[in-house]
Design a protein around this motif. Sequence first.
Motif, PDB file in Angstrom:
ATOM      1  N   GLY A 155       0.792  -1.223   0.000  1.00  0.00           N
ATOM      2  CA  GLY A 155       0.000   0.000   0.000  1.00  0.00           C
ATOM      3  C   GLY A 155       0.821   1.268   0.000  1.00  0.00           C
ATOM      4  N   GLU A 156       2.099   1.180  -0.452  1.00  0.00           N
ATOM      5  CA  GLU A 156       2.956   2.371  -0.413  1.00  0.00           C
ATOM      6  C   GLU A 156       3.768   2.558  -1.697  1.00  0.00           C
ATOM      7  N   GLU A 157       3.435   1.835  -2.756  1.00  0.00           N
ATOM      8  CA  GLU A 157       4.248   1.910  -3.968  1.00  0.00           C
ATOM      9  C   GLU A 157       4.298   3.323  -4.525  1.00  0.00           C
ATOM     10  N   GLU A 158       3.187   4.052  -4.421  1.00  0.00           N
ATOM     11  CA  GLU A 158       3.126   5.399  -4.978  1.00  0.00           C
ATOM     12  C   GLU A 158       3.746   6.451  -4.050  1.00  0.00           C
ATOM     13  N   SER A 159       4.289   6.015  -2.930  1.00  0.00           N
ATOM     14  CA  SER A 159       4.931   6.965  -2.010  1.00  0.00           C
ATOM     15  C   SER A 159       6.316   6.475  -1.593  1.00  0.00           C
ATOM     16  N   GLY A 160       6.973   5.715  -2.481  1.00  0.00           N
ATOM     17  CA  GLY A 160       8.353   5.315  -2.242  1.00  0.00           C
ATOM     18  C   GLY A 160       8.556   4.014  -1.493  1.00  0.00           C
ATOM     19  N   SER A 161       7.487   3.321  -1.134  1.00  0.00           N
ATOM     20  CA  SER A 161       7.572   2.009  -0.465  1.00  0.00           C
ATOM     21  C   SER A 161       8.484   1.996   0.764  1.00  0.00           C
ATOM     22  N   PRO A 162       8.327   2.933   1.705  1.00  0.00           N
ATOM     23  CA  PRO A 162       9.244   2.963   2.852  1.00  0.00           C
ATOM     24  C   PRO A 162       9.177   1.728   3.740  1.00  0.00           C
ATOM     25  N   SER A 163       8.042   1.038   3.762  1.00  0.00           N
ATOM     26  CA  SER A 163       7.915  -0.136   4.635  1.00  0.00           C
ATOM     27  C   SER A 163       8.297  -1.434   3.938  1.00  0.00           C
ATOM     28  N   LEU A 164       8.542  -1.380   2.637  1.00  0.00           N
ATOM     29  CA  LEU A 164       8.693  -2.622   1.878  1.00  0.00           C
ATOM     30  C   LEU A 164       9.982  -3.371   2.204  1.00  0.00           C
ATOM     31  N   LEU A 165      11.123  -2.694   2.171  1.00  0.00           N
ATOM     32  CA  LEU A 165      12.384  -3.392   2.423  1.00  0.00           C
ATOM     33  C   LEU A 165      12.415  -4.059   3.799  1.00  0.00           C
ATOM     34  N   PRO A 166      12.058  -3.335   4.874  1.00  0.00           N
ATOM     35  CA  PRO A 166      12.016  -4.018   6.170  1.00  0.00           C
ATOM     36  C   PRO A 166      11.058  -5.207   6.181  1.00  0.00           C
ATOM     37  N   PHE A 167       9.939  -5.079   5.480  1.00  0.00           N
ATOM     38  CA  PHE A 167       8.962  -6.172   5.460  1.00  0.00           C
ATOM     39  C   PHE A 167       9.520  -7.379   4.710  1.00  0.00           C
ATOM     40  N   LEU A 168      10.151  -7.144   3.565  1.00  0.00           N
ATOM     41  CA  LEU A 168      10.730  -8.256   2.809  1.00  0.00           C
ATOM     42  C   LEU A 168      11.798  -8.968   3.634  1.00  0.00           C
ATOM     43  N   ASN A 169      12.637  -8.200   4.309  1.00  0.00           N
ATOM     44  CA  ASN A 169      13.683  -8.814   5.122  1.00  0.00           C
ATOM     45  C   ASN A 169      13.105  -9.601   6.297  1.00  0.00           C
ATOM     46  N   ALA A 170      12.051  -9.053   6.899  1.00  0.00           N
ATOM     47  CA  ALA A 170      11.450  -9.716   8.058  1.00  0.00           C
ATOM     48  C   ALA A 170      10.675 -10.969   7.671  1.00  0.00           C
ATOM     49  N   HIS A 171      10.183 -11.025   6.418  1.00  0.00           N
ATOM     50  CA  HIS A 171       9.340 -12.150   5.977  1.00  0.00           C
ATOM     51  C   HIS A 171       9.985 -12.904   4.824  1.00  0.00           C
ATOM     52  N   LYS A 172      11.312 -12.883   4.800  1.00  0.00           N
ATOM     53  CA  LYS A 172      12.046 -13.482   3.682  1.00  0.00           C
ATOM     54  C   LYS A 172      11.678 -14.948   3.476  1.00  0.00           C
ATOM     55  N   ASP A 173      11.649 -15.709   4.539  1.00  0.00           N
ATOM     56  CA  ASP A 173      11.371 -17.142   4.403  1.00  0.00           C
ATOM     57  C   ASP A 173       9.968 -17.396   3.873  1.00  0.00           C
ATOM     58  N   GLU A 174       9.029 -16.560   4.288  1.00  0.00           N
ATOM     59  CA  GLU A 174       7.643 -16.743   3.853  1.00  0.00           C
ATOM     60  C   GLU A 174       7.440 -16.336   2.396  1.00  0.00           C
ATOM     61  N   LEU A 175       8.159 -15.316   1.935  1.00  0.00           N
ATOM     62  CA  LEU A 175       7.891 -14.728   0.624  1.00  0.00           C
ATOM     63  C   LEU A 175       8.816 -15.208  -0.479  1.00  0.00           C
ATOM     64  N   SER A 176       9.927 -15.840  -0.139  1.00  0.00           N
ATOM     65  CA  SER A 176      10.864 -16.317  -1.166  1.00  0.00           C
ATOM     66  C   SER A 176      10.256 -17.514  -1.903  1.00  0.00           C
ATOM     67  N   LYS A 177       9.972 -17.322  -3.175  1.00  0.00           N
ATOM     68  CA  LYS A 177       9.379 -18.379  -4.000  1.00  0.00           C
ATOM     69  C   LYS A 177      10.250 -18.596  -5.235  1.00  0.00           C
ATOM     70  N   ASP A 178       9.730 -19.317  -6.205  1.00  0.00           N
ATOM     71  CA  ASP A 178      10.523 -19.636  -7.396  1.00  0.00           C
ATOM     72  C   ASP A 178      10.523 -18.510  -8.423  1.00  0.00           C
ATOM     73  N   LEU A 179       9.441 -17.754  -8.479  1.00  0.00           N
ATOM     74  CA  LEU A 179       9.289 -16.743  -9.523  1.00  0.00           C
ATOM     75  C   LEU A 179       8.320 -15.679  -9.047  1.00  0.00           C
ATOM     76  N   ALA A 180       8.651 -14.420  -9.301  1.00  0.00           N
ATOM     77  CA  ALA A 180       7.726 -13.321  -9.024  1.00  0.00           C
ATOM     78  C   ALA A 180       6.997 -12.948 -10.317  1.00  0.00           C
ATOM     79  N   LEU A 181       5.707 -12.707 -10.205  1.00  0.00           N
ATOM     80  CA  LEU A 181       4.902 -12.175 -11.303  1.00  0.00           C
ATOM     81  C   LEU A 181       4.492 -10.765 -10.913  1.00  0.00           C
ATOM     82  N   VAL A 182       4.777  -9.804 -11.778  1.00  0.00           N
ATOM     83  CA  VAL A 182       4.495  -8.399 -11.486  1.00  0.00           C
ATOM     84  C   VAL A 182       3.571  -7.860 -12.567  1.00  0.00           C
ATOM     85  N   CYS A 183       2.462  -7.277 -12.147  1.00  0.00           N
ATOM     86  CA  CYS A 183       1.479  -6.742 -13.101  1.00  0.00           C
ATOM     87  C   CYS A 183       1.351  -5.238 -12.879  1.00  0.00           C
TER      88      CYS A 183
END
Length: 462
Positions: free
Chosen positions: A159-187
């Motif tokens: 919910g922050e892509e249009e404002s620089g995604s300030p929460s995204l990097l910490p979230f990805l690092n904190a949830h790395k095991d849950e979110l790491s998959k084989d392929l990302a699809l971006v639309c």
Amino acid sequence: MTNLDSVLAQVDANFDDSLKRLVTLVGFKSISTDPDYKEECQKAAEWIANELNGIGIDTRVHETPGHPMVVGHDSDTADKPGPHVLFYAHYDVQPVDPLELWDDDPFNAKVFEKDGVKMIFGRGSSDDKGQMLTFVEACRAYKEVHGSLPIAVSILFEGEEESGSPSLLPFLNAHKDELSKDLALVCDTTMFDPETPAITTMLRGLMGEEIIITAANRDLHSGAYGGPAANPIKILSRILADLHDDNGRVQIPGFYDGVEELAPDVKAQWDALPFDDAEFLRDVGLSIPAGETGYSVYEQLNARPTCEFNGITGGYTGSGFKTVIASQASAKISCRLVGKQDPDKIRENLRAFVEERLPADCSVDYIEHGSAPGHSLSADFPPLQKGAAALKDEWGKDTIMMGMGGSIPIVSEFKDILGMDSMLIGYALETDNIHSPNEKYNLESYHKGIRSWVRVLAALAE
């Protein structure tokens, strides 16, 4: 009727309901950059999570210091063929200012027809709520027909892509095991034109640098000091002029390290595109290509690196005239990067380039303005070939392997933090007025976008 045909038929039968859901989602004023709309962002996240839970994708709304992340995992992932994919999109939108330039309420989505084309109107209809729901509705159709998806699917909506995604990097690092998959699809990308599907296989990265040259310890009277005193505007101008040769090539040492020429088949595809160099420039009042000699305008925009000057300051710039030799002059420079160019190395080499040309009694300071590498997918990347074939089956035309002149930081972050490559498939159009008043999304883009994801998921399962 095959399994695939039955799902596509379900998409068609349910399209009116799919459109109603998009109208509802557009109605949330999820403007991430404005604190006044924090509650609206929360409501949008909760609505999306409820829809995903309703089709059997176990979904949670994760609170962050900013706006929520929506994370979902299909409840049936055991023994699925193909890659486990993470689908990414964003539910936040740009502000609507200036409101007076909108023909109607930006958050009261309406369907209308213009020049024989049916469209849905409203902020976020294309960027990125409509694009987001193409995938969700494809999953819905699969679940309604077969009770399961053909491959394992997880979802990340921010919910922050249009404002620089300030929460995204910490979230990805904190949830790395849950979110790491084989392929990302971006639309969050476009088609080449309303009839031609595309996969964005190249994104240019970015390196931003501000250069501040100081000469005298104060501004000087040009009559009293003109001639013997070093003029930082003159010094800076000479340095900037040296950054390109007469053919438009950048002269920073090592700048082209990691830059590869287009694959012959991609170049042939691009050369055959109905892209008019003259018309492209004419639209902005220009007529003569000014970039790197030997490359078409389309190739320059999408697959070649650049070094551009975005602002120059120095001396007196107010009304009237002041005969002053400025103490300082500055320039802001942005380099768009491709392939395996290293933004940190380019920054280092740019600084060395400046300092080699600096008089001994002058000094230079720098301000970093961010960096990100470029992104490219190899033409023989298996999911890419499957996705391209699936899109061709839906649209009836060869899929363009497209480049993008800008950057999508999430793609680099998925690679660096989660170890995933990304396949970027979008159904927006350059004419959708993204970030502008009267944003719209063609209904055919929305409908065939849903059908396209049905085909892509089936292809990835093969």
